[in-house]
Design a protein around this motif. Structure first.
Motif, PDB file in Angstrom:
ATOM      1  N   GLU A  29     -36.487  23.698 -27.988  1.00 41.80           N
ATOM      2  CA  GLU A  29     -35.481  24.486 -26.766  1.00 41.80           C
ATOM      3  C   GLU A  29     -35.660  23.463 -25.653  1.00 41.80           C
ATOM      4  OE1 GLU A  29     -34.325  27.655 -25.282  1.00 41.80           O
ATOM      5  OE2 GLU A  29     -35.561  27.723 -27.023  1.00 41.80           O
ATOM      6  N   LYS A  30     -36.112  22.641 -25.794  1.00 41.57           N
ATOM      7  CA  LYS A  30     -35.259  21.150 -24.260  1.00 41.57           C
ATOM      8  C   LYS A  30     -34.506  21.285 -25.030  1.00 41.57           C
ATOM      9  CE  LYS A  30     -40.585  20.720 -21.813  1.00 41.57           C
ATOM     10  NZ  LYS A  30     -41.185  19.769 -22.085  1.00 41.57           N
ATOM     11  N   ASN A  31     -34.480  20.427 -25.901  1.00 46.08           N
ATOM     12  CA  ASN A  31     -32.786  19.846 -26.516  1.00 46.08           C
ATOM     13  C   ASN A  31     -32.127  20.571 -25.935  1.00 46.08           C
ATOM     14  OD1 ASN A  31     -35.529  19.136 -28.287  1.00 46.08           O
ATOM     15  ND2 ASN A  31     -34.259  17.489 -29.009  1.00 46.08           N
ATOM     16  N   LYS A  32     -31.701  22.225 -26.574  1.00 49.32           N
ATOM     17  CA  LYS A  32     -30.590  22.956 -26.381  1.00 49.32           C
ATOM     18  C   LYS A  32     -30.478  23.302 -25.147  1.00 49.32           C
ATOM     19  CE  LYS A  32     -31.605  27.254 -27.359  1.00 49.32           C
ATOM     20  NZ  LYS A  32     -32.117  28.405 -28.395  1.00 49.32           N
ATOM     21  N   GLU A  33     -31.691  23.400 -24.011  1.00 45.37           N
ATOM     22  CA  GLU A  33     -31.661  23.145 -22.504  1.00 45.37           C
ATOM     23  C   GLU A  33     -30.181  22.746 -22.219  1.00 45.37           C
ATOM     24  OE1 GLU A  33     -33.662  24.372 -18.854  1.00 45.37           O
ATOM     25  OE2 GLU A  33     -34.903  24.037 -20.466  1.00 45.37           O
ATOM     26  N   MET A  34     -30.962  20.965 -22.439  1.00 46.39           N
ATOM     27  CA  MET A  34     -30.319  20.195 -22.250  1.00 46.39           C
ATOM     28  C   MET A  34     -28.527  19.814 -22.670  1.00 46.39           C
ATOM     29  SD  MET A  34     -31.481  16.342 -21.655  1.00 46.39           S
ATOM     30  CE  MET A  34     -32.702  16.305 -20.275  1.00 46.39           C
ATOM     31  N   LEU A  35     -28.918  20.076 -23.788  1.00 47.61           N
ATOM     32  CA  LEU A  35     -27.146  19.919 -24.578  1.00 47.61           C
ATOM     33  C   LEU A  35     -26.423  20.986 -24.035  1.00 47.61           C
ATOM     34  CD1 LEU A  35     -25.804  18.808 -26.787  1.00 47.61           C
ATOM     35  CD2 LEU A  35     -26.039  21.168 -28.305  1.00 47.61           C
ATOM     36  N   ASP A  36     -27.126  22.094 -23.432  1.00 44.95           N
ATOM     37  CA  ASP A  36     -25.877  23.378 -23.204  1.00 44.95           C
ATOM     38  C   ASP A  36     -25.798  22.946 -21.248  1.00 44.95           C
ATOM     39  OD1 ASP A  36     -25.014  25.843 -21.953  1.00 44.95           O
ATOM     40  OD2 ASP A  36     -27.443  26.844 -22.023  1.00 44.95           O
ATOM     41  N   ILE A  37     -26.427  22.071 -20.585  1.00 41.89           N
ATOM     42  CA  ILE A  37     -25.889  21.860 -19.178  1.00 41.89           C
ATOM     43  C   ILE A  37     -25.092  20.459 -19.375  1.00 41.89           C
ATOM     44  CG2 ILE A  37     -27.093  20.655 -17.463  1.00 41.89           C
ATOM     45  CD1 ILE A  37     -29.893  22.030 -17.775  1.00 41.89           C
ATOM     46  N   LEU A  38     -25.262  19.963 -20.263  1.00 42.52           N
ATOM     47  CA  LEU A  38     -24.258  18.944 -20.417  1.00 42.52           C
ATOM     48  C   LEU A  38     -22.789  19.218 -21.198  1.00 42.52           C
ATOM     49  CD1 LEU A  38     -23.731  15.430 -21.169  1.00 42.52           C
ATOM     50  CD2 LEU A  38     -24.994  15.997 -22.675  1.00 42.52           C
ATOM     51  N   VAL A  39     -22.753  20.392 -22.353  1.00 42.13           N
ATOM     52  CA  VAL A  39     -21.733  20.733 -22.458  1.00 42.13           C
ATOM     53  C   VAL A  39     -20.601  21.072 -21.455  1.00 42.13           C
ATOM     54  CG1 VAL A  39     -20.948  21.980 -24.232  1.00 42.13           C
ATOM     55  CG2 VAL A  39     -22.405  19.803 -25.000  1.00 42.13           C
ATOM     56  N   LYS A  40     -21.639  21.964 -20.562  1.00 43.40           N
ATOM     57  CA  LYS A  40     -20.937  22.833 -20.136  1.00 43.40           C
ATOM     58  C   LYS A  40     -20.032  21.716 -18.761  1.00 43.40           C
ATOM     59  CE  LYS A  40     -21.552  25.866 -16.385  1.00 43.40           C
ATOM     60  NZ  LYS A  40     -22.720  26.243 -14.995  1.00 43.40           N
ATOM     61  N   HIS A  41     -21.246  20.657 -18.787  1.00 42.25           N
ATOM     62  CA  HIS A  41     -20.085  19.480 -17.650  1.00 42.25           C
ATOM     63  C   HIS A  41     -18.975  19.308 -18.767  1.00 42.25           C
ATOM     64  CE1 HIS A  41     -19.750  16.239 -15.455  1.00 42.25           C
ATOM     65  NE2 HIS A  41     -19.551  15.549 -16.276  1.00 42.25           N
ATOM     66  N   LEU A  42     -19.134  19.116 -20.111  1.00 40.98           N
ATOM     67  CA  LEU A  42     -17.687  18.951 -20.935  1.00 40.98           C
ATOM     68  C   LEU A  42     -16.822  19.095 -20.627  1.00 40.98           C
ATOM     69  CD1 LEU A  42     -19.863  16.377 -23.831  1.00 40.98           C
ATOM     70  CD2 LEU A  42     -18.935  15.204 -21.305  1.00 40.98           C
ATOM     71  N   THR A  43     -17.237  20.734 -20.706  1.00 43.88           N
ATOM     72  CA  THR A  43     -15.964  21.272 -20.930  1.00 43.88           C
ATOM     73  C   THR A  43     -14.816  21.808 -19.055  1.00 43.88           C
ATOM     74  OG1 THR A  43     -17.756  22.571 -22.258  1.00 43.88           O
ATOM     75  CG2 THR A  43     -15.832  23.857 -21.448  1.00 43.88           C
ATOM     76  N   ASN A  44     -16.098  21.609 -18.324  1.00 42.98           N
ATOM     77  CA  ASN A  44     -15.294  21.503 -16.931  1.00 42.98           C
ATOM     78  C   ASN A  44     -14.426  19.926 -16.833  1.00 42.98           C
ATOM     79  OD1 ASN A  44     -16.984  23.850 -16.260  1.00 42.98           O
ATOM     80  ND2 ASN A  44     -18.420  22.505 -15.218  1.00 42.98           N
ATOM     81  N   VAL A  45     -15.233  19.008 -17.780  1.00 40.25           N
ATOM     82  CA  VAL A  45     -13.861  17.919 -17.268  1.00 40.25           C
ATOM     83  C   VAL A  45     -12.565  18.349 -18.126  1.00 40.25           C
ATOM     84  CG1 VAL A  45     -13.972  15.674 -18.211  1.00 40.25           C
ATOM     85  CG2 VAL A  45     -15.436  16.625 -16.739  1.00 40.25           C
ATOM     86  N   SER A  46     -12.862  18.896 -19.627  1.00 36.77           N
ATOM     87  CA  SER A  46     -12.236  18.854 -20.588  1.00 36.77           C
ATOM     88  C   SER A  46     -11.333  20.077 -20.233  1.00 36.77           C
ATOM     89  CB  SER A  46     -12.389  19.483 -21.753  1.00 36.77           C
ATOM     90  OG  SER A  46     -12.464  20.658 -22.030  1.00 36.77           O
ATOM     91  N   ASN A  47     -11.339  20.752 -19.099  1.00 34.77           N
ATOM     92  CA  ASN A  47      -9.980  21.610 -18.386  1.00 34.77           C
ATOM     93  C   ASN A  47      -9.034  21.076 -17.593  1.00 34.77           C
ATOM     94  OD1 ASN A  47     -11.423  23.769 -20.024  1.00 34.77           O
ATOM     95  ND2 ASN A  47     -12.875  24.373 -18.536  1.00 34.77           N
ATOM     96  N   HIS A  48      -9.809  20.109 -17.286  1.00 35.24           N
ATOM     97  CA  HIS A  48      -8.330  19.057 -16.507  1.00 35.24           C
ATOM     98  C   HIS A  48      -7.834  17.799 -17.235  1.00 35.24           C
ATOM     99  CE1 HIS A  48     -11.447  22.008 -13.702  1.00 35.24           C
ATOM    100  NE2 HIS A  48     -10.167  21.547 -12.959  1.00 35.24           N
ATOM    101  N   SER A  49      -7.639  18.556 -18.157  1.00 35.71           N
ATOM    102  CA  SER A  49      -7.820  16.946 -19.073  1.00 35.71           C
ATOM    103  C   SER A  49      -6.193  17.197 -18.902  1.00 35.71           C
ATOM    104  CB  SER A  49      -7.514  17.559 -21.164  1.00 35.71           C
ATOM    105  OG  SER A  49      -6.556  17.985 -20.865  1.00 35.71           O
ATOM    106  N   LYS A  50      -4.838  17.737 -18.493  1.00 28.78           N
ATOM    107  CA  LYS A  50      -3.876  16.851 -18.267  1.00 28.78           C
ATOM    108  C   LYS A  50      -3.874  16.118 -16.777  1.00 28.78           C
ATOM    109  CE  LYS A  50      -1.373  21.185 -19.684  1.00 28.78           C
ATOM    110  NZ  LYS A  50      -0.184  22.128 -19.119  1.00 28.78           N
TER     111      LYS A  50
END
Length: 761
Positions: free
Chosen positions: A479-500
Motif C-alpha cells: 500500500e505504501k509503495n502504491k501510494e508513493m508511486l501514485d503521488i510521483l506519477v501524478k507529478h510526472l503526468t503534469n510535467v508531460s502535459n507541458h512537453s511542448k
C-alpha cells in the motif's frame, strides 16, 4: 525557308526546278524515315532498360523482404518490432512502384512504338512505293518520247498516227501518276506532324502518369516515414542508454570479476582438463571439457569442447559423484589436479586438472573435497548500502514537499539569477534530492518481487492488454509503495502535459525514471537489456495515471501472465495509416538525455562522491545546451554523438553530476552562451528535472590542459567570453572559477567557454 510547294500545273511542264523541288521533298521524307527508325530503336532500348531496372528493383525488394533482424533477450519493444517490419514495408513500396513501372513500359510499346512503326510502314512506305512508280514511269515516258521522235517521216501516215496516239496516252498516264505522287508527297509532309507527335504525347502522358503514381506512393510513404523516424530515434535513445549501462557493468566486472558471477543452476561450472587413459602403448591424453555440477543431486556433466577446432562440441557424459580427492604433485606430473569417483560406476575414477590452484580450491569446495577454503560459485547479489531511506512518514513528507516546491516555484530569468545566492538553485537541488531519496530506498518503489512481472506485459500483447496488466500489478504493490508511486506519477503526468514547452515527453520521463523506479536486483547484461522495457512501463503509468491509480482492476479480466508463463511476441503495431498507433512528438529527439549513476541498478553508496550534494546547487547548463542547439539541427544531435555518446566516455569510477534541469528551451533566434541562463516562465512547463550533465560533470583533474571541441555554436555576450562555431578546437582547456564555465584558447585568444557547449578530446 521551308520546302517549296509542289504545284500540280508543274507536273505537265516537269521543269528542272520542279524536279529539284520533288527531290527536296523526297530528301526530307528520307530524313524523317531514318529519324523514326532510330527513335523506335531507342524506344525499344528504353523499354529493355526499364525492364532491367524493374528486375533489379524487384530483386532488391525481395532481399529486403527476406531479411529479419535478430534481437538480444526474449522480446522486442514496439519500436523495434516496427523497425524489424520496416524492411518488408520498404519491399512493398518498391513492389508497388515496380508494378507502376511495368504498366508504363507496356504503355510505351502500345502508345509509342507501335504507332510509329505503323506510320513508318503505311505512310512513309507508301510514299516510297509511289516514288518507285514515278521514277519508273518517268524513265518509260521519256524513253518513249525519244523513240517516237526518232521515227522517220517517210513511214506511213497510219503508222505515225498510231505512234502519236500511243505517246499521248503514255504522257497522260505519266501526268496522272505525277499528280498523284506530288499529292502524296505534300500530304505526307503535313500528316507526319500529327501522326508522329501524337504518339509522343501519349508516351509522355504515360510517363507522367507513372511519376504521378510514384508521387502518390511517396505521400503514403511519408506518413510511414514519420512514424519510422520516431521508432528509430526512440530505439537509438534506448541503445545509447543501454550501451552506457553495459560498459559500466563491463568495467565493474573487469575490476572485480569474482563479485559478478552470473546466476546459474549449477553449483560449479567451468573448463577442466580430463585425463583419458588409453591401452598400452599409447599412454594417456588430456582433453578439455566443460564441466557442470549440481550439488543437491550430486550430478556431474562433462562435455568435450575444443575452441581451436572451430568450437566443435563433443558427446557429453553424466555421472553421479561419490567423492573428490585432491592430488598431490608427488603422485602426478601435473599441477592443480584432483580425482573424482563416480557413484554409479564402481571402480571408475577420473583425474581432472583445473586452470589454477585457486580454481582447484573452488572445485574442491563445490564437490565436497578437501581444502575447501574458498566460497563456491553461487550467485552474487550486490549488497545494498546500509542506512537507506525508508517508506515512512518522513519519506512521504519529503516527496510531497519536494513536488509542491517544484510545482509552485518560478524559474528566474537570466538577468534575475544571482550566482552568489544558493536560493536561486533550490529547485534543482530539490529535484535531485527527490530522486536521491527514491534511489536510496532498500528496494525500488515497484519492488524486486514484481520487477519481472511488470516487464512481461511491456514485452508483448496489445496496448490495451499492457495497460490492464500494469493496472493489475500496481494494485499488487504494498500500500505504501502504491501510494508513493501514485503521488510521483501524478507529478510526472503534469510535467508531460507541458512537453511542448519543456520537451519532457512521456518517453523522456520514462528514460529518466525507469531505472529509478524499477532497478533489477542483480546486475547482468540481460537485466540491462530490459531497461527499455522498464521505460515503457513508466510511460504506461504516466499515460494512464487516472485509470491505474483511481480505479480498481477489472475483475472479469484474466490475471496478467507472469515470468513463469511468458506469452510470445505480439505482431508489430499498425502504422498511423490504419489509425492504431499513437504518434509521439518529434521533440522527443531534440533533448539531450543522460541517465545518472544513481539511476543505474545497484549503485553502491560509496560510489557517490561526498561532494555530490554540493553539485546539486551548482549552476545549471543553459537551456539551449540542455535541449540542443537552436534551429532544425536538433534532430541530428544523436547522430552527431552529442548526447548519449558522451556518457560512455566517462572513465570508471568518475562521478557524473547529479543534475541537469528540466528547462524550457530558449528562443531559437537567440542562442545564449550563458550556462546559467534560463528562460522566464512561472508555468509548470519550466519546472526542473534532474537530468545528467555532459562535459561539465568531469572531475576538475580531467580538465587540466586538455583539448576540447565545440558541439554547439556560441556568440559571446561579454568580452571575457569566446565566440565560436560548431567544430572549433580549443587548446589548453582548464576549469574556471566561474561555475559552469571552462577557460580555453581559440585562435590565440583566451577566454571563457560554457562547459556544456564542448566535448573534451
Amino acid at each position: 525557308m521551308g520546302l517549296q510547294p509542289l504545284e500540280f500545273s508543274d507536273c505537265y511542264l516537269d521543269s528542272p526546278w520542279f524536279r529539284e523541288r520533288i527531290r527536296a521533298h523526297e530528301a526530307e521524307l528520307e530524313r524523317t524515315n531514318k529519324f523514326i527508325k532510330e527513335l523506335i530503336k531507342d524506344g525499344k532500348n528504353l523499354i529493355a532498360a526499364t525492364k532491367s531496372l524493374s528486375a533489379a528493383q524487384r530483386k532488391f525488394a525481395h532481399s529486403l523482404r527476406d531479411f529479419k533482424f535478430e534481437f538480444i533477450g526474449d522480446a522486442e519493444t514496439d519500436d523495434e518490432r516496427c523497425i524489424d517490419a520496416s524492411l518488408r514495408e520498404f519491399s512493398n513500396f518498391l513492389k508497388n512502384l515496380e508494378e507502376q513501372r511495368e504498366i508504363m513500359a507496356l504503355s510505351v510499346t502500345e502508345t509509342l512504338i507501335k504507332p510509329l512503326e505503323k506510320f513508318r510502314k503505311e505512310q512513309l512506305g507508301a510514299v516510297k512505293e509511289e516514288k518507285k512508280k514515278f521514277d519508273k514511269e518517268t524513265e518509260k515516258n521519256y524513253s518513249l518520247i525519244d523513240k517516237h521522235l526518232n521515227l522517220s517521216a517517210k513511214k506511213k501516215d497510219s503508222h505515225l498516227q498510231e505512234a502519236d496516239i500511243q505517246v499521248e496516252q503514255n504522257r497522260q498516264h505519266f501526268y496522272e501518276l505525277s499528280l498523284e505522287y506530288v499529292c502524296k508527297l505534300q500530304e505526307i509532309q503535313e500528316r507526319k506532324k500529327f501522326e508522329f507527335v501524337e504518339p509522343m504525347l501519349s508516351f509522355f502522358q504515360g510517363m507522367f502518369t507513372f511519376y504521378h503514381q510514384g508521387h502518390e506512393l511517396a505521400k503514403d510513404f511519408n506518413h510511414y516515414k514519420m512514424e519510422l523516424q520516431i521508432n528509430i530515434q526512440n530505439t537509438r535513445n534506448r541503445f545509447e542508454g543501454t550501451r552506457s549501462e553495459v560498459e559500466e557493468l563491463m568495467n565493474k566486472i573487469r575490476q572485480n570479476p569474482k563479485d559478478h558471477k552470473r546466476a546459474s543452476q549449477f553449483t560449479a561450472e567451468g573448463y577442466l582438463y580430463v585425463q583419458e587413459k588409453r591401452p598400452p602403448p599409447f599412454g594417456s591424453s588430456w582433453v578439455k571439457h566443460y564441466c557442470m555440477y549440481r550439488k543437491a543431486a550430486k550430478k556431474f556433466n562433462i562435455i568435450p569442447f575444443e575452441h581451436r577446432s572451430g568450437g566443435k562440441l563433443g558427446d557429453g557424459e553424466v555421472f553421479f559423484l561419490k567423492e573428490c580427492i585432491r592430488r598431490h604433485t608427488d603422485s602426478i606430473d601435473r599441477r592443480f589436479c584432483f580425482d573424482v569417483e563416480a557413484a554409479d560406476r564402481p571402480g571408475v575414477s577420473l583425474t581432472m586438472q583445473a586452470f589454477s590452484e585457486e580454481e582447484r580450491k573452488q572445485w574442491l569446495e563445490a564437490l565436497g573435497g578437501k581444502e575447501a577454503l574458498f566460497p563456491s560459485f553461487n550467485r552474487a547479489i550486490i549488497p545494498r548500502p546500509e542506512g537507506s531511506a525508508q517508506l515512512d512518514k518522513m519519506g512521504f513528507t519529503i516527496l510531497r514537499k519536494c513536488i509542491s516546491a517544484v510545482e509552485t516555484r518560478d524559474v528566474k530569468t537570466c538577468n534575475e539569477v544571482d550566482l552568489e545566492n544558493s536560493i536561486d538553485w533550490e529547485v534543482k537541488t530539490i529535484t535531485s534530492a527527490l530522486k536521491q531519496y527514491l534511489r536510496s530506498l532498500p528496494e525500488p518503489l515497484m519492488t524486486y518481487e514484481l520487477h519481472g512481472d511488470f516487464i512481461v506485459p511491456a514485452k508483448s500483447g496489445s496496448p490495451e492488454s499492457r495497460v490492464n496488466a500494469i493496472h493489475f500489478l500496481v494494485h499488487k504493490l504494498p500500500e505504501k509503495n502504491k501510494e508513493m508511486l501514485d503521488i510521483l506519477v501524478k507529478h510526472l503526468t503534469n510535467v508531460s502535459n507541458h512537453s511542448k514547452q519543456n520537451l519532457m515527453t512521456v518517453a523522456n520521463l520514462g528514460v529518466v525514471f525507469g531505472p529509478t523506479l524499477m532497478r533489477p536486483q542483480e546486475e547482468t547484461v540481460a537485466a540491462i537489456m530490459d531497461l527499455k522495457f522498464q521505460n515503457i512501463v513508466v510511460e504506461i503509468l504516466i499515460e494512464n495515471h487516472e485509470k491505474i491509480f483511481r480505479t480498481l482492476p477489472d475483475a472479469t479480466l484474466p490475471e496478467p501472465v507472469t515470468l513463469s508463463a511468458s506469452p510470445p511476441n505480439a505482431p508489430p503495431r499498425q502504422s498511423k495509416r490504419q489509425g492504431q498507433r499513437t504518434k509521439r512528438p518529434v521533440a522527443v529527439y531534440n533533448l539531450c538525455l543522460e541517465l545518472e549513476d544513481g539511476d543505474r541498478p545497484n549503485l553502491p553508496k560509496e560510489d557517490t562522491p561526498p561532494s555530490s550534494l554540493d553539485s546539486f546547487s551548482s549552476p545549471s547548463p543553459t537551456a539551449a545546451a540542455a535541449h540542443g542547439p537552436p534551429g532544425p539541427d536538433r534532430n541530428h544531435l544523436l547522430a552527431d554523438g552529442g548526447t548519449f555518446g558522451d556518457w560512455a566516455s566517462t572513465a570508471p569510477g568518475q562521478a557524473r553530476s547529479s543534475t541537469v534541469q528540466w528547462l524550457n528551451p530558449q528562443s531559437p533566434a537567440t542562442p545564449s552562451c550563458n550556462p546559467a541562463a534560463t528562460p522566464p516562465s512561472p508555468k509548470l512547463s519550466s519546472f526542473p528535472l534532474s537530468l545528467p550533465a555532459t562535459v561539465a560533470d568531469k572531475p576538475p583533474e580531467s580538465l587540466i590542459s586538455r583539448k576540447a571541441r565545440a558541439v554547439y555554436p556560441c556568440e559571446a555576450e561579454h568580452s571575457s567570453e569566446l565566440s565560436f562555431e560548431i567544430g572549433a578546437i580549443f587548446e589548453d582547456v582548464q576549469t574556471s572559477r566561474e561555475p559552469g564555465w571552462l577557460e580555453g584558447t581559440l585562435n590565440g585568444k583566451r577566454g571563457l567557454i560554457p562547459q556544456n557547449y564542448v566535448k573534451l578530446l
